[in-house]
Motif scaffolding. Structure first.
Motif, PDB file in Angstrom:
ATOM      1  N   THR A  89       5.379   9.359  -5.580  1.00 15.46           N
ATOM      2  CA  THR A  89       5.975   9.505  -4.261  1.00 15.46           C
ATOM      3  C   THR A  89       5.034   9.326  -3.282  1.00 15.46           C
ATOM      4  O   THR A  89       3.162   9.627  -2.913  1.00 15.46           O
ATOM      5  CB  THR A  89       5.927  10.899  -4.789  1.00 15.46           C
ATOM      6  N   ALA A  90       5.349   8.415  -2.947  1.00 12.23           N
ATOM      7  CA  ALA A  90       4.695   7.778  -1.009  1.00 12.23           C
ATOM      8  C   ALA A  90       5.345   7.248  -0.791  1.00 12.23           C
ATOM      9  O   ALA A  90       6.390   6.976  -0.293  1.00 12.23           O
ATOM     10  CB  ALA A  90       3.424   7.236  -1.354  1.00 12.23           C
ATOM     11  N   VAL A  91       4.757   7.249   0.873  1.00  8.21           N
ATOM     12  CA  VAL A  91       5.142   6.726   1.900  1.00  8.21           C
ATOM     13  C   VAL A  91       4.492   5.057   1.488  1.00  8.21           C
ATOM     14  O   VAL A  91       3.160   4.904   0.972  1.00  8.21           O
ATOM     15  CB  VAL A  91       5.485   6.458   3.638  1.00  8.21           C
ATOM     16  N   TYR A  92       5.655   3.434   1.319  1.00  4.99           N
ATOM     17  CA  TYR A  92       5.412   2.353   0.499  1.00  4.99           C
ATOM     18  C   TYR A  92       4.638   1.680   1.863  1.00  4.99           C
ATOM     19  O   TYR A  92       6.142   1.367   3.113  1.00  4.99           O
ATOM     20  CB  TYR A  92       6.172   2.229  -0.995  1.00  4.99           C
ATOM     21  N   TYR A  93       4.334   0.988   2.464  1.00  6.86           N
ATOM     22  CA  TYR A  93       4.336  -0.234   2.866  1.00  6.86           C
ATOM     23  C   TYR A  93       3.764  -1.277   2.872  1.00  6.86           C
ATOM     24  O   TYR A  93       2.350  -1.525   2.194  1.00  6.86           O
ATOM     25  CB  TYR A  93       2.618   0.321   4.643  1.00  6.86           C
ATOM     26  N   CYS A  94       4.316  -2.287   4.020  1.00  5.35           N
ATOM     27  CA  CYS A  94       4.382  -3.666   3.192  1.00  5.35           C
ATOM     28  C   CYS A  94       2.996  -3.988   3.821  1.00  5.35           C
ATOM     29  O   CYS A  94       2.729  -3.665   5.071  1.00  5.35           O
ATOM     30  CB  CYS A  94       5.718  -4.827   3.769  1.00  5.35           C
ATOM     31  N   LYS A  95       2.451  -5.460   3.100  1.00  4.52           N
ATOM     32  CA  LYS A  95       1.008  -5.750   4.528  1.00  4.52           C
ATOM     33  C   LYS A  95       0.484  -7.552   4.145  1.00  4.52           C
ATOM     34  O   LYS A  95       1.196  -7.441   2.981  1.00  4.52           O
ATOM     35  CB  LYS A  95      -0.477  -4.935   4.104  1.00  4.52           C
TER      36      LYS A  95
ATOM     37  N   SER B  46       1.244  -1.253  -0.067  1.00  9.15           N
ATOM     38  CA  SER B  46       0.252   0.231   0.103  1.00  9.15           C
ATOM     39  C   SER B  46       0.660   1.006   0.133  1.00  9.15           C
ATOM     40  O   SER B  46       1.986   1.143   0.886  1.00  9.15           O
ATOM     41  CB  SER B  46      -0.915  -0.196   1.287  1.00  9.15           C
ATOM     42  N   ARG B  47       0.307   2.208  -0.174  1.00  7.03           N
ATOM     43  CA  ARG B  47       0.993   3.562  -0.435  1.00  7.03           C
ATOM     44  C   ARG B  47       0.582   4.872  -0.039  1.00  7.03           C
ATOM     45  O   ARG B  47      -1.080   4.179  -0.222  1.00  7.03           O
ATOM     46  CB  ARG B  47       1.746   3.565  -1.438  1.00  7.03           C
ATOM     47  N   GLN B  48       0.696   5.575   1.153  1.00  8.10           N
ATOM     48  CA  GLN B  48       0.264   6.829   0.974  1.00  8.10           C
ATOM     49  C   GLN B  48       0.905   8.395   0.881  1.00  8.10           C
ATOM     50  O   GLN B  48       1.817   8.659   1.152  1.00  8.10           O
ATOM     51  CB  GLN B  48      -0.183   6.788   2.203  1.00  8.10           C
ATOM     52  N   ALA B  49       0.652   8.881  -0.100  1.00  7.09           N
ATOM     53  CA  ALA B  49       0.776  10.252  -0.776  1.00  7.09           C
ATOM     54  C   ALA B  49       0.292  11.370   0.713  1.00  7.09           C
ATOM     55  O   ALA B  49      -0.381  10.929   1.880  1.00  7.09           O
ATOM     56  CB  ALA B  49       0.303  10.464  -1.655  1.00  7.09           C
ATOM     57  N   PRO B  50       1.356  12.815   1.115  1.00  2.00           N
ATOM     58  CA  PRO B  50       0.726  13.609   1.973  1.00  2.00           C
ATOM     59  C   PRO B  50      -0.789  13.770   1.325  1.00  2.00           C
ATOM     60  O   PRO B  50      -0.613  14.388   0.357  1.00  2.00           O
ATOM     61  CB  PRO B  50       1.952  14.392   1.798  1.00  2.00           C
ATOM     62  N   GLY B  51      -1.594  13.892   2.755  1.00  2.00           N
ATOM     63  CA  GLY B  51      -2.775  14.402   2.902  1.00  2.00           C
ATOM     64  C   GLY B  51      -3.820  13.449   2.133  1.00  2.00           C
ATOM     65  O   GLY B  51      -4.717  14.249   1.608  1.00  2.00           O
ATOM     66  N   LYS B  52      -3.212  12.351   1.200  1.00  2.00           N
ATOM     67  CA  LYS B  52      -4.192  11.302   0.848  1.00  2.00           C
ATOM     68  C   LYS B  52      -4.430   9.902   1.655  1.00  2.00           C
ATOM     69  O   LYS B  52      -3.614  10.080   2.248  1.00  2.00           O
ATOM     70  CB  LYS B  52      -3.640  10.945  -0.658  1.00  2.00           C
ATOM     71  N   GLN B  53      -5.291   9.686   1.021  1.00  2.00           N
ATOM     72  CA  GLN B  53      -6.030   8.264   2.088  1.00  2.00           C
ATOM     73  C   GLN B  53      -4.849   7.104   2.116  1.00  2.00           C
ATOM     74  O   GLN B  53      -4.077   7.543  -0.043  1.00  2.00           O
ATOM     75  CB  GLN B  53      -7.443   7.361   1.850  1.00  2.00           C
ATOM     76  N   ARG B  54      -4.796   6.105   2.212  1.00  2.00           N
ATOM     77  CA  ARG B  54      -3.467   4.789   1.674  1.00  2.00           C
ATOM     78  C   ARG B  54      -3.940   4.068   0.957  1.00  2.00           C
ATOM     79  O   ARG B  54      -5.661   3.978   1.158  1.00  2.00           O
ATOM     80  CB  ARG B  54      -3.016   4.049   3.406  1.00  2.00           C
ATOM     81  N   GLU B  55      -3.920   3.871  -0.483  1.00  2.00           N
ATOM     82  CA  GLU B  55      -4.121   2.984  -1.165  1.00  2.00           C
ATOM     83  C   GLU B  55      -3.848   2.007  -1.092  1.00  2.00           C
ATOM     84  O   GLU B  55      -2.390   1.651  -1.036  1.00  2.00           O
ATOM     85  CB  GLU B  55      -4.001   3.993  -2.175  1.00  2.00           C
TER      86      GLU B  55
ATOM     87  N   VAL C 291      -1.444   1.797 -11.259  1.00  2.00           N
ATOM     88  CA  VAL C 291      -0.013   0.935 -11.312  1.00  2.00           C
ATOM     89  C   VAL C 291       0.047   0.176 -12.433  1.00  2.00           C
ATOM     90  O   VAL C 291       1.019  -0.799 -12.631  1.00  2.00           O
ATOM     91  CB  VAL C 291       0.730   0.713  -9.865  1.00  2.00           C
ATOM     92  N   LYS C 292      -0.856  -0.473 -12.853  1.00  2.00           N
ATOM     93  CA  LYS C 292      -1.664  -1.720 -13.725  1.00  2.00           C
ATOM     94  C   LYS C 292      -0.137  -1.507 -15.219  1.00  2.00           C
ATOM     95  O   LYS C 292      -0.487  -0.431 -15.614  1.00  2.00           O
ATOM     96  CB  LYS C 292      -2.508  -1.608 -13.875  1.00  2.00           C
ATOM     97  N   GLY C 293       0.571  -2.572 -15.408  1.00  2.00           N
ATOM     98  CA  GLY C 293       1.433  -1.904 -16.773  1.00  2.00           C
ATOM     99  C   GLY C 293       3.012  -1.980 -16.102  1.00  2.00           C
ATOM    100  O   GLY C 293       3.108  -1.870 -16.773  1.00  2.00           O
ATOM    101  N   ARG C 294       3.278  -1.131 -14.764  1.00  2.00           N
ATOM    102  CA  ARG C 294       4.089  -0.292 -14.303  1.00  2.00           C
ATOM    103  C   ARG C 294       4.660  -0.960 -13.159  1.00  2.00           C
ATOM    104  O   ARG C 294       5.766  -1.148 -13.508  1.00  2.00           O
ATOM    105  CB  ARG C 294       4.379   1.353 -14.247  1.00  2.00           C
ATOM    106  N   PHE C 295       4.083  -1.910 -12.102  1.00  2.00           N
ATOM    107  CA  PHE C 295       3.984  -2.355 -11.381  1.00  2.00           C
ATOM    108  C   PHE C 295       4.153  -3.894 -11.082  1.00  2.00           C
ATOM    109  O   PHE C 295       3.159  -3.932 -11.920  1.00  2.00           O
ATOM    110  CB  PHE C 295       3.924  -1.425  -9.587  1.00  2.00           C
ATOM    111  N   THR C 296       4.725  -4.589 -10.501  1.00  2.00           N
ATOM    112  CA  THR C 296       4.496  -6.513 -10.475  1.00  2.00           C
ATOM    113  C   THR C 296       5.121  -6.484  -9.319  1.00  2.00           C
ATOM    114  O   THR C 296       5.942  -5.837  -8.699  1.00  2.00           O
ATOM    115  CB  THR C 296       6.003  -6.854 -11.550  1.00  2.00           C
ATOM    116  N   ILE C 297       4.558  -7.081  -8.289  1.00  2.00           N
ATOM    117  CA  ILE C 297       4.062  -7.575  -7.297  1.00  2.00           C
ATOM    118  C   ILE C 297       5.092  -8.600  -7.519  1.00  2.00           C
ATOM    119  O   ILE C 297       4.641  -9.928  -7.936  1.00  2.00           O
ATOM    120  CB  ILE C 297       3.353  -7.674  -6.336  1.00  2.00           C
TER     121      ILE C 297
END
Length: 116
Positions: free
Chosen positions: A90-96, A37-46, A63-69
């Motif tokens: 740009t965000a803080v990325y969290y592992c869940k 998940s990620r959370q940018a300043p002033g935004k909800q965690r996505e 992020v489809k087509g750009r990110f791969t988990i």
């Protein structure tokens, strides 16, 4: 209990790539699926990407087509390969970790900054 430790964040120019890692320890048997998940300043965690024990994946449209988990069960590690990065990534990325008992575990987060 499950412990998650992220690494790999940093500063990158737009169009560049980063790979995030999440080391998993503890009661791994209790985990149903993993995600980022990620959370940018002033935004909800996505929630941006998930992967099940059977290696099924799902991605946010943004992020489809750009990110791969991916996951390496032998190393108890989950990865997020991020390509063609944009400033809006740009965000803080969290592992869940999502447990079978519906309990979620979170890492401490790693900062990703994409400059234009």
């Amino acid at each position: 209990q499950v412990q998650l430790v992220e690494s790999g964040g940093g500063l990158v120019q737009a169009g560049g790539s980063l790979r995030l890692s999440c080391a998993v320890s503890g009661s791994i048997f209790s985990i149903n699926s993993m995600g980022w998940s990620r959370q940018a300043p002033g935004k909800q965690r996505e929630l941006v990407a998930t992967i099940t024990g059977g290696f099924s994946t799902n991605y946010a449209e943004s992020v489809k087509g750009r990110f791969t988990i991916s996951r390496d069960n032998a190393k108890n590690t989950v990865y997020l390969q991020m390509n063609s990065l944009k400033p809006e990534d740009t965000a803080v990325y969290y592992c869940k970790a999502m447990g079978w008992n519906r309990v979620d575990y979170w890492g401490q987060g790693t900062q990703v900054t994409v400059s234009s």
